[in-house]
Design an enzyme around this catalytic site. Structure first.
Site, mmCIF file in Angstrom:
data_model
loop_
_atom_site.group_PDB
_atom_site.id
_atom_site.type_symbol
_atom_site.label_atom_id
_atom_site.label_comp_id
_atom_site.label_asym_id
_atom_site.label_seq_id
_atom_site.Cartn_x
_atom_site.Cartn_y
_atom_site.Cartn_z
ATOM 1 N N HIS A 45 0.827 -1.208 0.000
ATOM 2 C CA HIS A 45 0.000 0.000 0.000
ATOM 3 C C HIS A 45 0.863 1.262 0.000
ATOM 4 O O HIS A 45 0.549 2.251 0.666
ATOM 5 C CB HIS A 45 -0.932 0.016 1.216
ATOM 6 C CG HIS A 45 -2.014 -1.011 1.144
ATOM 7 N ND1 HIS A 45 -1.782 -2.340 1.421
ATOM 8 C CD2 HIS A 45 -3.319 -0.920 0.801
ATOM 9 C CE1 HIS A 45 -2.909 -3.013 1.267
ATOM 10 N NE2 HIS A 45 -3.846 -2.184 0.883
ATOM 11 N N VAL A 48 -2.507 -2.510 15.245
ATOM 12 C CA VAL A 48 -2.904 -3.631 14.401
ATOM 13 C C VAL A 48 -3.627 -3.050 13.194
ATOM 14 O O VAL A 48 -4.568 -2.281 13.332
ATOM 15 C CB VAL A 48 -3.827 -4.615 15.146
ATOM 16 C CG1 VAL A 48 -4.335 -5.694 14.190
ATOM 17 C CG2 VAL A 48 -3.090 -5.259 16.313
ATOM 18 N N ASP A 49 -3.155 -3.408 12.007
ATOM 19 C CA ASP A 49 -3.711 -2.904 10.749
ATOM 20 C C ASP A 49 -3.899 -4.113 9.846
ATOM 21 O O ASP A 49 -2.926 -4.697 9.378
ATOM 22 C CB ASP A 49 -2.743 -1.886 10.130
ATOM 23 C CG ASP A 49 -3.164 -1.423 8.748
ATOM 24 O OD1 ASP A 49 -4.268 -1.792 8.300
ATOM 25 O OD2 ASP A 49 -2.385 -0.693 8.116
ATOM 26 N N MET A 50 -5.151 -4.513 9.620
ATOM 27 C CA MET A 50 -5.371 -5.783 8.930
ATOM 28 C C MET A 50 -6.598 -5.739 8.033
ATOM 29 O O MET A 50 -7.601 -5.102 8.349
ATOM 30 C CB MET A 50 -5.548 -6.911 9.949
ATOM 31 C CG MET A 50 -6.612 -6.641 11.005
ATOM 32 S SD MET A 50 -6.700 -7.923 12.260
ATOM 33 C CE MET A 50 -7.847 -9.042 11.482
ATOM 34 N N TRP A 97 -2.028 -15.380 12.642
ATOM 35 C CA TRP A 97 -1.376 -14.268 13.339
ATOM 36 C C TRP A 97 -2.289 -13.050 13.455
ATOM 37 O O TRP A 97 -2.176 -12.270 14.396
ATOM 38 C CB TRP A 97 -0.080 -13.884 12.620
ATOM 39 C CG TRP A 97 -0.259 -13.511 11.178
ATOM 40 C CD1 TRP A 97 -0.514 -12.271 10.673
ATOM 41 C CD2 TRP A 97 -0.205 -14.397 10.062
ATOM 42 N NE1 TRP A 97 -0.620 -12.317 9.309
ATOM 43 C CE2 TRP A 97 -0.442 -13.623 8.895
ATOM 44 C CE3 TRP A 97 0.024 -15.763 9.920
ATOM 45 C CZ2 TRP A 97 -0.463 -14.165 7.620
ATOM 46 C CZ3 TRP A 97 0.005 -16.303 8.643
ATOM 47 C CH2 TRP A 97 -0.233 -15.512 7.514
ATOM 48 N N LYS A 98 -3.211 -12.892 12.531
ATOM 49 C CA LYS A 98 -4.120 -11.752 12.621
ATOM 50 C C LYS A 98 -5.097 -11.932 13.775
ATOM 51 O O LYS A 98 -5.435 -10.975 14.478
ATOM 52 C CB LYS A 98 -4.878 -11.580 11.304
ATOM 53 C CG LYS A 98 -4.008 -11.062 10.163
ATOM 54 C CD LYS A 98 -4.845 -10.738 8.940
ATOM 55 C CE LYS A 98 -3.997 -10.084 7.857
ATOM 56 N NZ LYS A 98 -4.797 -9.722 6.674
#
Length: 243
Positions: free
Chosen positions: A44, A172-174, A225-226
């Site tokens: 991104h 956390v960015d998911m 992991w998320k």
């Protein structure tokens, strides 16, 4: 080949200026895109600049548009993004949420008619740096099947949560898929397989081949992991909010 950050940002800013962005917005967008790539978020960052240019050319992004207040009540505000630049709209709404939180203890800002905000963690991170727990998400086009389906019917909606901390913010960015489509592209361009299966091919076989998943649009919903990262972030957010 390595490129110095300031040199890359200057070139990218000029590209945005060529697309019709204002001096201030071109500087901001260049910084956000270059910072994402410099931080290792290749999915991104700079790779999205050509797509941005394409969307401007097609009229899908209005580079002159600004957020317009639709409704305000106490700690909550709603805005119309008028199909403006997603990064600029998201930063504006983040600043408004911070300002409302400073006044009311909590700030809630909603936004409609916007465009891609690039790296979602940028905005939750900004809130955490201001000393607040930041939670932000955005809806996307339908590009992920519901579990048990082979038809893309729900958005792969990015979700971000950030917790302020003296030793560095926890963020956390998911996306809601195990691998974001941008990440699939990174692996495909590198000629690599995914570390774990990330979706199904057109025949319905579970696969680690990013190109086959891109072709089928059958990404797996998030886990691994998320899931554990989200559990940690929610624990910390609950602890911080409840003092």
């Amino acid at each position: 080949m390595k490129v110095k950050f300031d040199e890359l940002k200057a070139i990218t800013k000029q590209a945005f200026l060529n697309m019709g962005l204002s001096e201030e917005n071109a500087e901001t967008c260049a910084l956000v895109h270059c910072s994402s790539s410099a931080d290792g978020v290749e999915s991104h960052g700079m790779n999205r600049v050509p797509r941005f240019a394409e969307y401007v050319k097609k009229g899908w992004i209005n580079v002159k548009a600004k957020c317009e207040l639709v409704k305000a009540k106490g700690a909550a505000e709603n805005y119309n993004g008028n199909l403006g630049i997603g990064v600029i709209n998201a930063l504006f709404c983040s600043d408004r949420a911070i300002a409302l939180a400073k006044e009311h203890g909590i700030g809630l800002v909603s936004l409609k008619n916007t465009t891609h905000w690039m790296r979602g963690g940028t905005y939750a991170w900004k809130m955490a740096e201001a000393g607040f727990v930041g939670i932000s998400w955005i809806s996307t086009e339908s590009c992920m099947p519901m579990w048990g389906s082979d038809v893309p019917g729900v958005g792969n909606n990015p979700f971000c949560v950030a917790i302020p901390r003296d030793d560095g913010q926890i963020v956390v960015d998911m996306a809601m898929s195990q691998y974001a489509y941008g990440k699939l592209g990174v692996y495909r361009l590198a000629g690599k397989q995914l570390p774990y299966p990330g979706g199904f091919d057109k025949e319905g076989n579970l696969t680690s081949d990013p190109a086959k998943i891109e072709e089928s649009l059958r990404v797996l919903p998030t886990g691994y992991w998320k899931g554990s990262s989200l559990a940690i972030a929610l624990d910390l957010a609950a602890a911080a909010i409840s003092n």
